[in-house]
Design an enzyme around this catalytic site. Sequence first.
Site, PDB file in Angstrom:
ATOM      1  N   GLY A 148       0.829  -1.208   0.000  1.00 17.91           N
ATOM      2  CA  GLY A 148       0.000   0.000   0.000  1.00 17.91           C
ATOM      3  C   GLY A 148       0.866   1.261   0.000  1.00 17.91           C
ATOM      4  O   GLY A 148       0.612   2.209  -0.747  1.00 17.91           O
ATOM      5  N   HIS A 149       1.911   1.264   0.837  1.00 20.78           N
ATOM      6  CA  HIS A 149       2.826   2.420   0.861  1.00 20.78           C
ATOM      7  C   HIS A 149       3.548   2.557  -0.481  1.00 20.78           C
ATOM      8  O   HIS A 149       3.743   3.667  -0.978  1.00 20.78           O
ATOM      9  CB  HIS A 149       3.899   2.249   1.944  1.00 20.78           C
ATOM     10  CG  HIS A 149       3.388   2.252   3.346  1.00 20.78           C
ATOM     11  ND1 HIS A 149       3.404   1.136   4.147  1.00 20.78           N
ATOM     12  CD2 HIS A 149       2.863   3.251   4.102  1.00 20.78           C
ATOM     13  CE1 HIS A 149       2.921   1.443   5.336  1.00 20.78           C
ATOM     14  NE2 HIS A 149       2.582   2.710   5.343  1.00 20.78           N
ATOM     15  N   GLY A 151      -3.036   7.661   1.563  1.00 26.67           N
ATOM     16  CA  GLY A 151      -3.886   6.536   1.176  1.00 26.67           C
ATOM     17  C   GLY A 151      -5.335   6.755   1.604  1.00 26.67           C
ATOM     18  O   GLY A 151      -5.597   7.357   2.653  1.00 26.67           O
TER      19      GLY A 151
END
Length: 283
Positions: A36-37, A149
């Site tokens: 995700g990062h 995010g």
Amino acid sequence: MLSVMTVAELRECVRRWRAQSNSIALVPTMGNLHAGHIQLVRHARAIADRVVVSVFVNPMQFGKNEDYARYPVTHERDRSALVEADADLLFMPAVDEVYREGVEQVTQVVVPGINSILEGEFRPAHFDGVTTVVAKLFNMVQADVAVFGEKDFQQLLIIRRMVEDLDMPVAIEAVATVREHDGLAMSSRNSYLSAGERALAPQLYQTLLDVRDLILQGDHDLAGIEQAGMMQLREAGFEPQYVSIRCSADLSIPASRHDRLVVLAAAMLGSTHLIDNITVSTG
Ligand code: PAF
């Protein structure tokens, strides 16, 4: 990739890039980087000449009984992942570099109202810690754009509000949540889950999908749908904190079902705090 620990070194590097008219994107993280990062870093890479990633586990955003002391620190693995993702600069300050007079003494940035609902109700002062450190990071890096995010949906809206209210000259870009193959939203906290809990964890996302289906099927009883979501989580073995249907623009309570909605949920699974959300377009 350069790696620096002080604001002075960071500023010197940014100054050189500015002299070359390079645009700069910042990706603030607390490390323990996952896919995700990396998606945030790739997005930053695509929209700016230079990418700065900060890795800082911010003590100010953790409550007394939360997981600050056990938050996973994986510096070497993070560094390799950032080299692989083609970041230009890793900024990894120590706590006293960020809070020179201590966390208790620092000037705080508070976004009122939205900071005390949902996550803010269960984690008082959490968002004040987030906005304070993010404002400091923005001032340290002075990036053109910062990337966050959508997994932390409330955090994203709060940061957008802070930037707008305080006229901060930085654009905020949002990137969609990255999920495991079974739907579980990627999070550093997933590493706390036991094998049994990990098998149950995707039920959080499944509950959000089921809530969304009920809304899309035309059920107008939003409070009833939220209660059903809470029940579903309880039956799956979670200790739910909230399942809430809100307007996605500002997290206000929807006046009509034609609003653009977001369903947000938070629950404890064992001792692990999990959050997730899903947007719903009813128009
Ligand atoms: O989302 C996070 O990882 C943190 O809240 C952030 C934005 C890096 C601030 O510490």
